[in-house]
Design a protein around this motif. Structure first.
Motif, PDB file in Angstrom:
ATOM      1  N   CYS A   1       1.013  -1.075   0.121  1.00  0.00           N
ATOM      2  CA  CYS A   1       0.041  -0.176  -0.014  1.00  0.00           C
ATOM      3  C   CYS A   1       0.736   1.192  -0.057  1.00  0.00           C
ATOM      4  O   CYS A   1       0.731   2.308  -0.699  1.00  0.00           O
ATOM      5  CB  CYS A   1      -0.891   0.007   1.220  1.00  0.00           C
ATOM      6  N   ILE A   2       1.786   1.359   0.926  1.00  0.00           N
ATOM      7  CA  ILE A   2       2.740   2.222   0.909  1.00  0.00           C
ATOM      8  C   ILE A   2       3.497   2.488  -0.592  1.00  0.00           C
ATOM      9  O   ILE A   2       3.696   3.612  -0.880  1.00  0.00           O
ATOM     10  CB  ILE A   2       3.782   1.854   2.082  1.00  0.00           C
TER      11      ILE A   2
ATOM     12  N   ILE B   1       1.909   4.084  -3.394  1.00  0.00           N
ATOM     13  CA  ILE B   1       1.840   5.583  -3.371  1.00  0.00           C
ATOM     14  C   ILE B   1       3.174   6.156  -3.834  1.00  0.00           C
ATOM     15  O   ILE B   1       3.274   6.967  -4.498  1.00  0.00           O
ATOM     16  CB  ILE B   1       1.538   6.154  -1.692  1.00  0.00           C
ATOM     17  N   ILE B   2       4.166   5.478  -3.447  1.00  0.00           N
ATOM     18  CA  ILE B   2       5.780   5.986  -3.551  1.00  0.00           C
ATOM     19  C   ILE B   2       6.174   5.687  -5.009  1.00  0.00           C
ATOM     20  O   ILE B   2       6.716   6.506  -5.604  1.00  0.00           O
ATOM     21  CB  ILE B   2       6.433   5.420  -2.437  1.00  0.00           C
TER      22      ILE B   2
ATOM     23  N   TRP C   1      -3.493   9.212  -9.942  1.00  0.00           N
ATOM     24  CA  TRP C   1      -4.425  10.185  -9.565  1.00  0.00           C
ATOM     25  C   TRP C   1      -4.273  11.365 -10.488  1.00  0.00           C
ATOM     26  O   TRP C   1      -3.342  11.830 -10.453  1.00  0.00           O
ATOM     27  CB  TRP C   1      -4.582  10.509  -8.139  1.00  0.00           C
TER      28      TRP C   1
ATOM     29  N   LYS D   1      -2.214  11.415  -4.370  1.00  0.00           N
ATOM     30  CA  LYS D   1      -0.715  11.061  -4.843  1.00  0.00           C
ATOM     31  C   LYS D   1      -0.679   9.552  -4.934  1.00  0.00           C
ATOM     32  O   LYS D   1      -1.240   8.760  -4.309  1.00  0.00           O
ATOM     33  CB  LYS D   1       0.243  11.499  -3.526  1.00  0.00           C
TER      34      LYS D   1
ATOM     35  N   ARG E   1      -3.966   5.016  -8.477  1.00  0.00           N
ATOM     36  CA  ARG E   1      -5.381   4.846  -8.093  1.00  0.00           C
ATOM     37  C   ARG E   1      -5.646   3.742  -7.504  1.00  0.00           C
ATOM     38  O   ARG E   1      -4.907   2.604  -7.508  1.00  0.00           O
ATOM     39  CB  ARG E   1      -6.234   4.915  -9.323  1.00  0.00           C
ATOM     40  N   THR E   2      -6.730   3.673  -6.380  1.00  0.00           N
ATOM     41  CA  THR E   2      -7.233   2.315  -6.093  1.00  0.00           C
ATOM     42  C   THR E   2      -7.713   1.390  -7.149  1.00  0.00           C
ATOM     43  O   THR E   2      -7.516  -0.046  -6.897  1.00  0.00           O
ATOM     44  CB  THR E   2      -8.164   2.683  -5.128  1.00  0.00           C
ATOM     45  N   THR E   3      -8.434   1.725  -8.065  1.00  0.00           N
ATOM     46  CA  THR E   3      -8.848   0.870  -9.137  1.00  0.00           C
ATOM     47  C   THR E   3      -8.395   1.540 -10.498  1.00  0.00           C
ATOM     48  O   THR E   3      -8.729   2.911 -10.825  1.00  0.00           O
ATOM     49  CB  THR E   3     -10.278   0.623  -9.124  1.00  0.00           C
ATOM     50  N   ILE E   4      -7.994   0.720 -11.512  1.00  0.00           N
ATOM     51  CA  ILE E   4      -7.372   1.075 -12.710  1.00  0.00           C
ATOM     52  C   ILE E   4      -8.123   0.329 -13.735  1.00  0.00           C
ATOM     53  O   ILE E   4      -8.221  -0.855 -13.647  1.00  0.00           O
ATOM     54  CB  ILE E   4      -5.913   0.910 -12.741  1.00  0.00           C
TER      55      ILE E   4
ATOM     56  N   TYR F   1      -4.100  -1.375  -3.598  1.00  0.00           N
ATOM     57  CA  TYR F   1      -4.200  -1.213  -1.895  1.00  0.00           C
ATOM     58  C   TYR F   1      -4.783  -2.404  -1.109  1.00  0.00           C
ATOM     59  O   TYR F   1      -3.954  -3.424  -1.678  1.00  0.00           O
ATOM     60  CB  TYR F   1      -5.048   0.046  -1.775  1.00  0.00           C
TER      61      TYR F   1
END
Lengths: 154, 347, 373, 539
Positions: B141-142, B145-146, B156, B161, B164-167, B267
């Motif tokens: 999950c981290i 983002i990174i 996003w 940042k 996306r959660t769903t692509i 995520y």
């Protein structure tokens, strides 16, 4: 044999005490909503106070004007009300009981002062205000399908 | 013939109950206005969509590592492969194949490390696998983002940042397997032939793997590690290999799942996925240390059938949405039942 | 044993706790939170969580590992709270009522859980975890359908509009912090919920006392070696089941304390993470699957929650994303559990080898032979 | 039988397991304060006798026993060990039964703790009582002082030397006020010599206080030293029940192993010729729990059947397990002039050495798999037999047909009773399972074969077949066989030489025709007087 008997008695007593404890906290902890009403009764039969200080269970007094209605939450069944007419200066002190199974009762201040019984009555709300509804969505963990539209910016 | 008899003997009452329950759902469906053709197509689609996860349980069960509660590691490898494929701009069948190819090295690496851990904790594999899985999902999950992915479909647009959660896979490889040779049964029911073929292929490959020298050794390790060791087989290596295969299948599984579903989910989505696969293979009649292809097929079908049919039929029959709760109790009950059963391996 | 060896051993035995302290020390400055804020948070969270963590101790003594099934007790407590809210029983009485109603439920589910775990010896942890899932289904069934259909619900405010089932969030305003605020002591800038701490202290005393009872002694014996205990005539299965029952009841009470502090309750999810937080805390505090003590509980709660408090801020300040901190603290929780389970399991295996070496001599084989006749 | 003053009398006791007679009309008495030395080989029935005495559930589960056990003249029928304890029997088993995390004191009073009632007793029962640690310590101390040894009451068992554990166990048994009869099963096996001396002294001490003791030991020296009376069991019958007066160890040894019928030797060493030494073992140690090997050296000639005997726990089984790499081992093993890598099962198997494990169900078989799998597995994994190669050897499938043919061959050869080659091995009888183990080893076409306890737990007919098979296999294929067995008869009937292992080392190597008493003495760790027998067999 003796200890067996003793134990039976002790245990039975405890079970009774347990049930009693539930009853006690139920009675003493039960909350009731009290509406305090300062309106004229029966179209003027008993007039409303113009200005009155009301204190319940020794709490800080609240001032009511004519046609005021207020709401408070009381715990337990027996309560004491003190009414002080700010104009005439008379002071009335009364004790009243709220029945255990009533959730909401209304208290008519003018009736208290005039000594008319019953001054506490059951109150039935006409229509419950509609509350924001949340659906009973349960968490089924791995069994539920994920929804693609749950796009929230983290 | 004798193996079918044996299977029926091992079938056990929970599966028989579930089987008849499902059967009665199918029978009852038309009476409650649920279309059979749609239901059947739906079950078949989910069957192909989830089957590979269930298949991924087999190698670890066979090698004695127990149920792979840490399948999320494989899913993560698959997600990485998918993201790399999208980043590289591959589309269609090439995109899907590319995703598998790029997921493979990650799956092998993760599986190897995870296998090493499990070899250190023999006897406690399942609990630890579960938490290793959870922890790696949260770690990723981290990372989501990174990590410096920059394909516009995946990040996003503004305000957020990272990924996306769903692509959406719309423009990449959505339904590339499902639509391959798809058969339209009725106007609203389509059989996802490609997906089913792919699942069959995977099953065939696993079936023949278990017939190779290495597959035989792996089964022996699970059946009796001391016997295997006395016969010159390295139990640790076999166990690690089984974990790698399972992890790789997890990666392939999520890619198949996504192409059918049309979205790629990042995520916390993989967090609970292993449980469904565990439930399915146990419903199929596998135990904590013996599982077969038949268990996979039967289990996936029963479990997915249950998931598909209960909401539509039960809800319209009872006029409630009680199906979720029924599913929850039934599938978790099966897992508990399997865990409390005495181990079949006699010593 | 050389000094180097003991240092190494100390490090490996306390790896989890040391890792935690290091991460925390690094993260505190970057969170830019004031010391006062952090200390007040710690006081609040100690009061809120310690009881739940203490509920894990007995099954560890009995050798059953970490009781992931403690969320069963949490559910029992929640049923008690729902009923208390339903009948509008408020304040301390409301909490007492919830506890009195929840306890018998907790005893029953605890006994079921204990009996099932007795059938899954050696796989207690994963089974208790799945058992929580399973009982969750029954809980949802009760709360979502039975309440309002079979059990009459008086208060329309907690009912779903369809007429049965409880709403997703339950407002606990009537009992909110009634235990904490019963006697709130203000020391300098901090307020301390004295009664809550007294309750926790009395549980600690109970546990200390319990360890000195015959049952406590039997539990430890069963925890060390079931076979020997059985041979000595100790009823092993019963003892194990009792440890789970007590743990479940404590979890029930702990959840009530936890929720009264929070002030509201997610009806269908509040118990989901109960065991996760409690287990992570006790492991971070230096406990293992087989060994745990009271200090482990409190050190664990402080360390885990310290990190929980600071990590979202630290994540925000470090990476410009609060979600990172959010994910990070979950990662750290799961990671701590995984790490300490791995360390413990591999240590237990090494230990088994070492014991064998000591007993039968290895390399020492010759030496031992030389010494013997 | 049944003297007036006997504390315990056993009368006409018989016991059979599934038609296999283990105890036959056993009778003896024991007086208070008497020490009885019980002697016998493995399988002589000692353990079964003790199980009967102690009310173990295995006995009732397998159909009970005939005859009677009397305590103080009263017939005693124990349904469980707890009944036996109540009747005043105490037993110290070979394996420690102690809680490692508890102190000496806690272990001595385990589940018999002194308690003070607490308020909660009336609510939740007696288990809520508080422990009275001071009283417990005192009781423990008095039990220890009865023994006449010094033990720290607060030391944890996990930190104790082995000797202290043994004393703790004994103290626990005599801590019961009622205990009048103490049974000790091989109490000195794990002790050093000095510890054993202290133990013997402690036991004499106890006997002096009127406690009767049954002392089981393979160390005949100790038996002679301590026992008032000696009972020798052989094949389930009491062959000797005598007062311990001017008995020689040699006598006891020959009673123990001696057979009334002479050994059935079908072959004579004379007619056999052997090649050079192909296996040379030098300074081997093996860390096998329960069967530790300390320092073993021997060599085996090509074509020979070499026997290794000795009592259980002395390390004879550790030797093949160490060489085969199944347990940590060290020292030097050379096979055909090449160093055998230890701790690597695969490397040993690849050298053409195979083994049949003594732990048939634990190590020897895949119980949940078919006969085919079991027989072919090792050959498949090590020698790549019974495989079909695809894609130029990249993929190696099982050759099901080949496996079936192989299995059929051995089913025929060894007369394995089964319904089909696909049957699961766990459904077969013990004897047939043993044949599978042999077939598995034969399928490797080994050059050197270790066979451990080939006849353990199988019936007489199967025993003979197994032994005949080994002998024939040796004769027909010239395979060198090293056979490890607890049954001396068996070794003497089939082997060309027999080595006896005692306490982890070779006590001596004898010709099979040597005097039985010499074998018995060696097993008991005493050098035989007639040293002519020893080493003469060594070429």
């Amino acid at each position: 044999m003796n200890t067996k008997k003793k134990r039976l008695i002790v245990r039975a007593t405890l079970v009774v005490a347990y049930v009693l404890a539930i009853a006690v906290v139920f009675v003493t902890g039960k909350e009731h909503t009290l509406l305090i009403d300062n309106m004229e009764v029966d179209e003027g039969r008993i007039a409303a106070f113009e200005e009155v200080l009301v204190s319940i269970d020794g709490r800080e007094s609240v001032e009511y004007y004519a046609d005021d209605r207020d709401m408070t939450v009381l715990k337990g069944q027996t309560h004491r009300i003190v009414i002080e007419d700010e104009i005439s200066g008379t002071k009335v002190e009364r004790e009243f009981k709220i029945p255990l199974d009533e959730d909401m009762v209304i208290l008519y201040l003018p009736k208290v002062a005039s000594g008319e019984e019953p001054y506490v009555e059951r109150f039935v709300p006409l229509e419950l205000e509609s509350m924001p509804e949340d659906d009973g969505e349960i968490d089924t963990g791995f069994l539920s399908d994920p929804s693609p539209d749950a796009e929230v910016v983290p | 013939m004798s193996s079918i008899k044996q299977y029926l003997a091992d079938f056990g009452w929970p599966r028989i109950i579930i089987f008849f329950f499902l059967l009665s759902l199918f029978v009852a469906a038309p009476f409650f206005g649920v279309r059979l053709d749609n239901s059947l197509a739906d079950v078949l689609n989910r069957f192909g969509q989830n089957g590979i996860f269930v298949l991924a349980m087999v190698p670890m069960i066979q090698s004695g590592c127990g149920l792979n509660f840490g399948l999320s590691l494989g899913i993560i490898a698959g997600l990485i492969g998918a993201l790399l494929s999208i980043q590289a701009g591959l589309v269609g069948a090439l995109g899907f194949a590319g995703a598998i190819a790029m997921a493979a090295p990650f799956a092998v690496l993760f599986g190897w490390a995870y296998g090493r851990i499990l070899n250190k904790v023999k006897g406690e594999e399942m609990t630890i696998a579960m938490y290793v899985g959870f922890a790696s999902v949260m770690f990723m999950c981290i990372m989501w983002i990174i990590l410096p992915f920059d394909s516009p479909t995946m990040i996003w647009g503004y305000g957020g940042k990272g990924l996306r959660t769903t692509i959406s896979l719309e423009s990449f490889y959505k339904r590339v397997l499902n639509d391959f040779l798809a058969i339209r049964m009725t106007p609203s029911a389509i059989i996802p032939t490609g997906e089913l073929l792919f699942f069959s292929l995977c099953i065939y490959l696993m079936w023949s793997f278990l017939r190779t020298k290495t597959g035989t050794a792996m089964t022996a390790v699970g059946s009796n590690p001391d016997f295997a060791r006395a016969s010159g087989v390295s139990t640790d290596r076999m166990r690690t290999l089984s974990v790698i295969i399972s992890t790789f299948l997890g990666a392939v599984g999520i890619l198949v799942y996504q192409q059918s579903y049309g979205f790629l989910q990042l995520y916390t989505a993989p967090l609970q996925m292993p449980f469904a696969a565990v439930a399915a293979i146990l419903i199929g009649g596998a135990s904590v240390n013996k599982g077969s292809m038949l268990n996979v097929v039967v289990g996936t079908f029963l479990f997915q059938g249950l998931l598909t049919m209960t909401p539509s039929v039960i809800n319209s029959a009872l006029q409630t949405d009680m199906s979720e709760v029924i599913r929850l109790i039934v599938s978790n009950g099966i897992i508990i039942y399997a865990l409390t059963r005495k181990l079949k391996v006699t010593k | 044993m050389s000094g180097k060896y003991t240092v190494k051993r100390f490090l490996s035995e306390n790896a989890v706790i040391i890792t935690f302290i290091v991460i925390t020390v690094i993260a505190i400055p970057s969170s830019q939170l004031s010391a006062n804020y952090i200390i007040q948070e710690m006081i609040t969270r100690l009061g809120r969580n310690s009881f739940l963590v203490l509920a894990l101790l007995l099954p560890i003594y009995a050798g059953m590992g970490l009781n992931f099934g403690m969320s069963l007790g949490a559910m029992a407590g929640q049923v008690g709270l729902i009923l208390a809210v339903n009948w509008r029983i408020s304040g301390i009485e409301g909490l007492l009522f919830a506890a009195l109603v929840g306890t018998p439920i907790a005893v029953v589910v605890g006994w079921i859980c204990g009996s099932i775990l007795n059938r899954a010896k050696g796989r207690e942890m994963v089974t208790s975890y799945m058992l929580a899932f399973f009982i969750n289904g029954i809980y949802q069934f009760v709360v979502l359908y039975v309440m309002g259909m079979v059990i009459p619900i008086r208060s329309p405010a907690i009912l779903l509009s369809r007429g049965y089932g409880i709403r997703n969030t339950l407002n606990l305003e009537s009992v909110r912090q009634s235990l904490d605020t019963a006697w709130m002591l203000t020391i300098g800038p901090f307020s301390v919920p004295v009664v809550t701490f007294l309750v926790i202290a009395s549980l600690c005393l109970f546990i200390v006392w319990f360890k000195r009872t015959k049952l406590g002694q039997d539990m430890r014996a069963v925890g060390y070696d079931m076979v020997v205990a059985e041979a000595a005539g100790i009823p092993v299965d019963r003892t194990r089941a009792i440890s789970i029952v007590v743990s479940t009841v404590l979890a029930c009470l702990g959840q009530i304390i936890f929720l009264q502090n929070m002030g509201n309750m997610a009806t269908y999810n509040a118990h989901d993470q109960t065991s996760f937080f409690a287990v992570a805390a006790i492991l971070v505090g230096g406990a293992s699957v087989k060994k745990a003590s009271l200090p482990n509980v409190f050190i664990g709660v402080v360390l885990l929650h310290l990190l929980f408090v600071i990590s979202p801020r630290a994540g925000q300040n470090f990476f410009g994303s609060a979600m990172i901190g959010e994910y990070f603290r979950q990662f750290i929780g799961y990671g701590a559990i995984a790490l300490s389970l791995v360390l413990y399991a591999s240590k237990a295996r090494r230990e088994a080898v070492r014991v064998r070496e000591v007993q039968y001599g290895h390399g020492g084989g010759k030496k031992a032979a030389g010494e013997a006749r | 039988m049944g003297q007036e003053d006997a504390l315990l009398s056993i009368e006409h006791l018989s016991k059979e397991y599934y038609g296999n007679i283990v105890l036959r009309d056993v009778s003896f008495d024991l007086k208070a304060g008497e020490i009885l030395g019980l002697v016998g080989e493995n399988g002589a029935g000692k353990t079964t006798l003790m199980s009967v005495l102690f009310g173990m559930t295995v006995i009732s589960e397998t159909g009970g026993y005939k005859g009677s056990v009397r305590i103080d003249g009263e017939e005693a029928k124990f349904g469980s060990p707890f009944d036996a304890l109540d009747a005043g029997l105490g037993m110290v088993h070979q394996e420690f039964s102690l809680i490692p995390g508890f102190s000496t004191m806690e272990n001595i009073v385990l589940n018999r703790e002194t308690m003070k009632a607490s308020l909660l007793n009336d609510v939740f029962g007696d288990r809520m009582s508080l422990l009275d640690r001071a009283a417990m310590r005192q009781r423990a101390a008095s039990a220890i002082s009865k023994l006449g040894v010094t033990l720290d009451t607060d030391m944890l068992v996990a930190d104790m030397p082995v000797g202290h554990k043994e004393f703790t166990e004994i103290a626990r048994e005599i801590n019961r006020e009622k205990t009048r009869l103490l049974i000790l099963d091989e109490p000195t096996a794990v002790l050093t010599e000095s510890e054993a001396k202290i133990l013997l002294k402690a036991l004499r001490n106890l006997a002096g206080q009127g406690i009767a003791i049954i002392f089981i030991s393979h160390r005949l020296q100790e038996i002679v030293e301590i026992a008032d009376r000696i009972v020798v069991l052989r094949d389930g019958t009491v062959v000797k029940d005598t007062v311990n007066e001017s008995l020689s160890i040699k006598d006891i040894a020959s009673w123990m192993v001696g057979r009334s019928v002479s050994v059935d030797r079908k072959q004579d060493g004379a007619g056999r010729s052997f090649g050079e030494d192909i296996l040379q073992v030098d300074g081997l140690w093996v860390d096998m729990p329960g069967e530790p090997v300390c320092d073993v050296s021997f060599s085996v000639r090509s074509g020979e059947i070499f026997g290794i005997g000795g009592l259980a726990g002395q390390g004879k089984v550790g030797i093949p397990n160490g060489i085969m790499g199944l347990f940590p081992a060290g020292g030097s093993v050379r096979y055909r002039k090449k160093e055998v890598p230890l701790n690597s099962p695969r490397a040993v198997l690849e050298m053409g050495i195979a083994s049949v494990s003594e732990d048939r169900r634990g190590v020897g078989l895949l119980l949940d798999e078919s006969l085919e799998w079991n027989i072919a597995f090792t050959a498949m994994q090590i020698q790549e037999k019974y495989l079909k190669f695809r894609l130029g050897g990249l993929i190696k499938y099982r050759d099901e047909a080949g496996m079936r043919a192989l299995t059929a061959e051995y089913i025929d050869l060894l007369d394995i009773k089964c319904t089909s080659p696909k049957q699961k091995v766990k459904q077969l009888s013990g004897g047939n399972q043993q044949k599978i183990c042999l077939a598995k080893a034969f399928a490797m076409k080994p050059d050197l074969l270790f066979v451990s306890e080939p006849t353990r737990g199988i019936d007489v007919g199967a025993k003979k077949l197994v032994l005949d098979t080994l002998r024939r296999y040796n004769a027909e294929n010239g395979t060198t066989i090293v056979m490890i067995s607890s049954e001396l008869d068996e070794l003497r009937s089939i082997c060309d030489r027999v080595a006896i292992v005692n306490e982890g080392r070779i006590a001596g190597i004898l010709q099979p025709s040597a005097d039985v008493a010499d074998f018995g003495l060696m097993m008991s760790g005493v050098a035989p007087e007639s040293s002519d027998a020893q080493e003469t067999a060594h070429v």
